[in-house]
Motif scaffolding. Structure first.
Motif, PDB file in Angstrom:
ATOM      1  N   PHE A  11       0.842  -1.199   0.000  1.00 35.42           N
ATOM      2  CA  PHE A  11       0.000   0.000   0.000  1.00 35.42           C
ATOM      3  C   PHE A  11       0.875   1.245   0.000  1.00 35.42           C
ATOM      4  N   ARG A  12       1.951   1.228   0.782  1.00 33.40           N
ATOM      5  CA  ARG A  12       2.842   2.387   0.873  1.00 33.40           C
ATOM      6  C   ARG A  12       3.466   2.715  -0.484  1.00 33.40           C
ATOM      7  N   SER A  13       3.872   1.684  -1.217  1.00 35.93           N
ATOM      8  CA  SER A  13       4.511   1.896  -2.526  1.00 35.93           C
ATOM      9  C   SER A  13       3.495   2.059  -3.658  1.00 35.93           C
ATOM     10  N   GLU A  14       2.231   1.896  -3.332  1.00 35.86           N
ATOM     11  CA  GLU A  14       1.121   1.951  -4.287  1.00 35.86           C
ATOM     12  C   GLU A  14       1.134   0.784  -5.278  1.00 35.86           C
ATOM     13  N   GLU A  15       1.889  -0.283  -4.935  1.00 37.45           N
ATOM     14  CA  GLU A  15       1.815  -1.527  -5.698  1.00 37.45           C
ATOM     15  C   GLU A  15       0.411  -2.112  -5.518  1.00 37.45           C
ATOM     16  N   ARG A  16      -0.131  -1.940  -4.324  1.00 39.07           N
ATOM     17  CA  ARG A  16      -1.512  -2.310  -4.026  1.00 39.07           C
ATOM     18  C   ARG A  16      -2.246  -1.008  -3.744  1.00 39.07           C
ATOM     19  N   LYS A  17      -3.420  -0.863  -4.330  1.00 40.66           N
ATOM     20  CA  LYS A  17      -4.126   0.414  -4.221  1.00 40.66           C
ATOM     21  C   LYS A  17      -5.442   0.278  -3.464  1.00 40.66           C
ATOM     22  N   GLU A  77      -8.006   3.528  -1.691  1.00 41.38           N
ATOM     23  CA  GLU A  77      -8.078   4.962  -1.436  1.00 41.38           C
ATOM     24  C   GLU A  77      -7.633   5.331  -0.012  1.00 41.38           C
ATOM     25  N   SER A 116      -3.777   3.516   0.997  1.00 43.57           N
ATOM     26  CA  SER A 116      -2.622   4.146   0.340  1.00 43.57           C
ATOM     27  C   SER A 116      -2.228   5.431   1.063  1.00 43.57           C
ATOM     28  N   LYS A 147       1.304   5.512   3.442  1.00 46.57           N
ATOM     29  CA  LYS A 147       2.364   6.324   2.818  1.00 46.57           C
ATOM     30  C   LYS A 147       3.412   6.826   3.810  1.00 46.57           C
TER      31      LYS A 147
END
Length: 111
Positions: A71-77, A79, A82, A86
């Motif tokens: 989630f942090r890298s936005e590989e998994r999204k 709203e 993320s 972050k």
């Protein structure tokens, strides 16, 4: 007991120790404090408070860390996730994983 029968219990013990050591990377006490930001959705007890948020109590630390980093890298999204993930450091993630993975869940099977 044959060598094969003896090696299986040893394998189980080895796996148990590996899981335990993977579980011990973060600081659960620090994770509990950090989990306050997770509580509105996942609950401080890891039991979801919202229908779209999963229960995470008792999940393996490695799994929780992997998901938070994704989630942090936005590989998994997602709203919400993320944005929440972050600013988390690797230490924050390890602490949260230690807290939530350390919770135990009792299961009652339906009759």
């Amino acid at each position: 007991m044959t060598g094969r029968q003896l090696s299986f219990p040893l394998l189980l013990i080895s796996l148990s120790l590996a899981v335990t050591s993977a579980h011990a990377d973060g600081d659960a006490k620090a994770g509990r404090k950090k989990a306050q930001q997770c509580a509105p959705c996942h609950g401080i007890d890891g039991l979801s408070k919202m229908p779209v948020a999963p229960n995470i109590a008792g999940s393996p630390a490695m799994y929780l860390e992997k998901q938070l980093k994704a989630f942090r890298s936005e590989e998994r999204k997602d709203e919400t996730m993320s944005v929440v993930a972050k600013p988390l450091s690797d230490n924050d993630i390890a602490d949260l994983a230690a807290w939530y993975s350390g919770l135990t869940v009792d299961v009652t099977l339906p009759h």
